[in-house]
Write a protein that holds these residues in place. Structure first.
Motif, mmCIF file in Angstrom:
data_model
loop_
_atom_site.group_PDB
_atom_site.id
_atom_site.type_symbol
_atom_site.label_atom_id
_atom_site.label_comp_id
_atom_site.label_asym_id
_atom_site.label_seq_id
_atom_site.Cartn_x
_atom_site.Cartn_y
_atom_site.Cartn_z
ATOM 1 N N VAL A 16 0.871 -1.172 0.000
ATOM 2 C CA VAL A 16 0.000 0.000 0.000
ATOM 3 C C VAL A 16 0.909 1.224 0.000
ATOM 4 C CG1 VAL A 16 -1.803 1.280 1.203
ATOM 5 C CG2 VAL A 16 -1.813 -1.209 1.273
ATOM 6 N N GLY A 17 1.159 1.756 -1.178
ATOM 7 C CA GLY A 17 1.925 2.985 -1.287
ATOM 8 C C GLY A 17 3.306 2.952 -0.689
ATOM 9 N N GLY A 18 4.005 1.829 -0.790
ATOM 10 C CA GLY A 18 5.360 1.749 -0.271
ATOM 11 C C GLY A 18 5.462 1.022 1.050
ATOM 12 N N SER A 19 4.356 0.838 1.752
ATOM 13 C CA SER A 19 4.327 -0.013 2.942
ATOM 14 C C SER A 19 3.925 -1.416 2.491
ATOM 15 C CB SER A 19 3.316 0.514 3.970
ATOM 16 O OG SER A 19 3.738 1.727 4.526
ATOM 17 N N ASP A 20 4.791 -2.397 2.733
ATOM 18 C CA ASP A 20 4.491 -3.737 2.238
ATOM 19 C C ASP A 20 4.389 -4.727 3.383
ATOM 20 O OD1 ASP A 20 7.178 -3.686 2.857
ATOM 21 O OD2 ASP A 20 7.838 -4.752 1.065
ATOM 22 N N ALA A 21 3.671 -5.811 3.103
ATOM 23 C CA ALA A 21 3.445 -6.833 4.118
ATOM 24 C C ALA A 21 3.374 -8.198 3.464
ATOM 25 C CB ALA A 21 2.158 -6.558 4.887
ATOM 26 N N ILE A 22 3.776 -9.197 4.218
ATOM 27 C CA ILE A 22 3.594 -10.599 3.846
ATOM 28 C C ILE A 22 2.368 -11.105 4.595
ATOM 29 C CG2 ILE A 22 4.567 -12.913 3.973
ATOM 30 C CD1 ILE A 22 7.353 -11.534 3.828
ATOM 31 N N VAL A 38 9.400 -14.044 12.554
ATOM 32 C CA VAL A 38 8.859 -12.875 11.849
ATOM 33 C C VAL A 38 10.000 -11.987 11.365
ATOM 34 C CG1 VAL A 38 7.441 -10.802 12.054
ATOM 35 C CG2 VAL A 38 6.718 -12.919 13.177
ATOM 36 N N ALA A 39 10.961 -11.730 12.251
ATOM 37 C CA ALA A 39 12.083 -10.860 11.898
ATOM 38 C C ALA A 39 12.888 -11.446 10.744
ATOM 39 C CB ALA A 39 12.971 -10.637 13.117
ATOM 40 N N LEU A 40 13.079 -12.770 10.741
ATOM 41 C CA LEU A 40 13.812 -13.410 9.649
ATOM 42 C C LEU A 40 13.053 -13.280 8.341
ATOM 43 C CD1 LEU A 40 16.065 -15.206 8.508
ATOM 44 C CD2 LEU A 40 14.766 -17.201 9.294
ATOM 45 N N LEU A 41 11.779 -13.563 8.356
ATOM 46 C CA LEU A 41 10.971 -13.501 7.145
ATOM 47 C C LEU A 41 10.930 -12.084 6.578
ATOM 48 C CD1 LEU A 41 9.108 -15.135 5.256
ATOM 49 C CD2 LEU A 41 7.209 -14.572 6.782
ATOM 50 N N CYS A 42 10.848 -11.079 7.454
ATOM 51 C CA CYS A 42 10.718 -9.696 7.008
ATOM 52 C C CYS A 42 12.061 -9.043 6.686
ATOM 53 C CB CYS A 42 10.004 -8.858 8.073
ATOM 54 S SG CYS A 42 8.256 -9.283 8.288
ATOM 55 N N ARG A 45 17.471 -8.745 3.621
ATOM 56 C CA ARG A 45 18.715 -9.380 3.172
ATOM 57 C C ARG A 45 18.684 -10.894 3.380
ATOM 58 N NH1 ARG A 45 22.998 -5.905 2.128
ATOM 59 N NH2 ARG A 45 22.647 -3.719 2.719
ATOM 60 N N ARG A 46 18.231 -11.310 4.560
ATOM 61 C CA ARG A 46 18.259 -12.744 4.878
ATOM 62 C C ARG A 46 16.942 -13.455 4.567
ATOM 63 N NH1 ARG A 46 18.925 -13.872 10.403
ATOM 64 N NH2 ARG A 46 17.680 -12.003 10.819
ATOM 65 N N GLY A 47 15.853 -12.684 4.445
ATOM 66 C CA GLY A 47 14.556 -13.301 4.232
ATOM 67 C C GLY A 47 13.893 -12.813 2.953
ATOM 68 N N ILE A 48 12.561 -12.729 2.985
ATOM 69 C CA ILE A 48 11.811 -12.231 1.829
ATOM 70 C C ILE A 48 11.821 -10.707 1.812
ATOM 71 C CG2 ILE A 48 9.569 -12.200 0.678
ATOM 72 C CD1 ILE A 48 10.999 -14.900 0.613
ATOM 73 N N ASP A 68 -3.924 -10.126 12.798
ATOM 74 C CA ASP A 68 -2.768 -10.036 13.689
ATOM 75 C C ASP A 68 -1.586 -9.524 12.876
ATOM 76 O OD1 ASP A 68 -4.232 -11.149 15.814
ATOM 77 O OD2 ASP A 68 -3.758 -13.183 15.150
ATOM 78 N N VAL A 69 -0.926 -8.492 13.373
ATOM 79 C CA VAL A 69 0.154 -7.861 12.616
ATOM 80 C C VAL A 69 1.391 -7.753 13.490
ATOM 81 C CG1 VAL A 69 0.819 -5.840 11.249
ATOM 82 C CG2 VAL A 69 -1.587 -6.502 11.382
ATOM 83 N N TRP A 70 2.542 -8.130 12.904
ATOM 84 C CA TRP A 70 3.835 -7.967 13.537
ATOM 85 C C TRP A 70 4.684 -7.042 12.667
ATOM 86 C CZ3 TRP A 70 1.221 -12.504 13.033
ATOM 87 C CH2 TRP A 70 0.963 -13.257 14.179
ATOM 88 N N ASP A 71 5.466 -6.163 13.289
ATOM 89 C CA ASP A 71 6.367 -5.335 12.495
ATOM 90 C C ASP A 71 7.615 -6.136 12.120
ATOM 91 O OD1 ASP A 71 8.111 -5.327 14.694
ATOM 92 O OD2 ASP A 71 7.560 -3.317 15.342
ATOM 93 N N ALA A 72 8.537 -5.504 11.408
ATOM 94 C CA ALA A 72 9.701 -6.225 10.877
ATOM 95 C C ALA A 72 10.646 -6.710 11.966
ATOM 96 C CB ALA A 72 10.449 -5.331 9.889
ATOM 97 N N ASP A 73 10.478 -6.211 13.190
ATOM 98 C CA ASP A 73 11.288 -6.676 14.317
ATOM 99 C C ASP A 73 10.608 -7.794 15.097
ATOM 100 O OD1 ASP A 73 13.380 -4.832 13.820
ATOM 101 O OD2 ASP A 73 12.231 -3.255 14.823
ATOM 102 N N GLY A 74 9.382 -8.139 14.691
ATOM 103 C CA GLY A 74 8.670 -9.215 15.370
ATOM 104 C C GLY A 74 7.775 -8.762 16.499
ATOM 105 N N HIS A 75 7.547 -7.453 16.618
ATOM 106 C CA HIS A 75 6.677 -6.935 17.672
ATOM 107 C C HIS A 75 5.252 -6.758 17.150
ATOM 108 C CE1 HIS A 75 10.706 -5.057 18.917
ATOM 109 N NE2 HIS A 75 10.498 -6.115 19.675
ATOM 110 N N ARG A 76 4.283 -7.043 18.003
ATOM 111 C CA ARG A 76 2.889 -6.811 17.624
ATOM 112 C C ARG A 76 2.667 -5.321 17.386
ATOM 113 N NH1 ARG A 76 -1.390 -10.498 18.117
ATOM 114 N NH2 ARG A 76 -0.523 -12.588 18.281
ATOM 115 N N THR A 77 1.865 -5.004 16.371
ATOM 116 C CA THR A 77 1.620 -3.616 16.035
ATOM 117 C C THR A 77 0.231 -3.472 15.434
ATOM 118 O OG1 THR A 77 2.551 -1.695 14.866
ATOM 119 C CG2 THR A 77 2.587 -3.808 13.702
ATOM 120 N N GLU A 78 -0.169 -2.247 15.199
ATOM 121 C CA GLU A 78 -1.451 -1.973 14.566
ATOM 122 C C GLU A 78 -1.291 -2.017 13.043
ATOM 123 O OE1 GLU A 78 -4.401 -1.568 16.131
ATOM 124 O OE2 GLU A 78 -3.257 -2.100 17.925
ATOM 125 N N PRO A 79 -2.348 -2.389 12.306
ATOM 126 C CA PRO A 79 -2.214 -2.519 10.847
ATOM 127 C C PRO A 79 -2.069 -1.197 10.123
ATOM 128 C CG PRO A 79 -4.475 -2.938 11.523
ATOM 129 C CD PRO A 79 -3.659 -2.851 12.773
#
Length: 289
Positions: A16-22, A38-42, A45-48, A68-79
């Motif tokens: 969505v306009g430069g914010s991406d999600a798996i 979550v951090a590995l997948l996001c 360099r090492r993941g997707i 349910d949404v996690w940020d790139a560090d693996g923390h729960r966050t709002e969508p």
């Protein structure tokens, strides 16, 4: 990449306009992912690579879904703006029939399909101080890349909004800022007005629209298509315009447009979402190949 809980699933990547999600479907909520997975997948360099991981879960109500949404560090966050991507995914994957004007609930938030876009309503906000409400600014801001001191307006508890007159300075800004006094808000929102135009609205009536470019920065990084920042920029601009305010705003963030309509004390916000890939992870048998 070995994440056993996701083996055999078709994962989807969208933006969505430069914010991406798996996105991974877990309709019966049987698959839990650990923060380090979550951090590995996001990791780009090492993941997707993505800004977030989203799990979509079915509820007994066919028009309501859990997200349910996690940020790139693996923390729960709002969508945030990614709620539009969740609705788009459900529609294009065939999990829901979402015709124009139909709505889906994600917890307490509703998303309505509006043509090729998706709309949601955020509660309105306003200046956090009486000085801000009366004078239009309540903090002096010095921005890296922008000449001179600017007046900033603190909106709610999250944003300090600063108008930047010259487009070259707006683009040169790094997000680094000094404040006097130092506000509690953590996000710096820069806006550059592009003037008014007219659109042929959904009901066939021509209406004036204010175009504005917006950039937002928080904790040293730039935010892309950030709903709260777009809303707060519009709230500030709407107040500054006074009786000349159009009430409809096209917010441009690095080429992505969010439409914002002021409706009473609420902001109706809409934008598009895009699916860019579907894939599966190699599992244990593939030894991470």
């Amino acid at each position: 990449m070995i994440i056993p809980v996701l083996e055999g699933l078709t994962l989807t990547k969208g933006t969505v306009g430069g914010s991406d999600a798996i996105i991974f479907p877990d309709l019966d909520a049987t698959k839990d992912v650990a923060a380090e997975q979550v951090a590995l997948l996001c990791d780009r360099r090492r993941g997707i690579g993505a800004d977030a991981l989203m799990r979509i879960v079915r509820t007994p109500n066919p028009s309501e879904w859990r997200l349910d949404v996690w940020d790139a560090d693996g923390h729960r966050t709002e969508p945030g703006v990614l709620i539009w991507l969740a609705a788009h995914y459900l529609r294009v994957s065939g999990l829901v029939a979402l015709d124009d004007g139909d709505s889906l609930a994600f917890g307490s938030s509703w998303v309505t399909r509006s043509g090729s876009a998706y709309a949601t309503v955020l509660p309105g906000s306003g200046p956090s101080s009486s000085d801000g409400a009366e004078q239009g600014f309540d903090v002096a801001v010095t921005l890296d890349g922008v000449e001179g001191m600017k007046g900033g307006l603190t909106i709610g508890r999250e944003s300090v909004v600063v108008a930047v007159e010259h487009e070259d300075e707006f683009r040169a800004a790094t997000g680094s800022a000094k404040f006097d006094p130092v506000p509690a808000a953590q996000t710096v929102v820069l806006l550059h007005p592009d003037g008014d135009t007219t659109i042929l609205d959904f009901d066939g009536v021509e209406r004036p629209v204010t175009a504005v470019q917006v950039r937002a920065f928080a904790r040293g990084r730039e935010l892309y298509s950030h709903l709260t920042s777009a809303r707060d920029a519009v709230v500030a601009l709407h107040g500054w315009a006074g009786e000349t305010a159009t009430g409809i705003y096209h917010v441009d963030n690095h080429g992505y447009r969010i439409e914002v309509r002021m409706i009473g004390n609420e902001c109706e916000m809409s934008g598009t979402a895009e699916i860019v890939a579907e894939f599966m992870l190699t599992g244990i048998a593939g030894e991470g190949r």
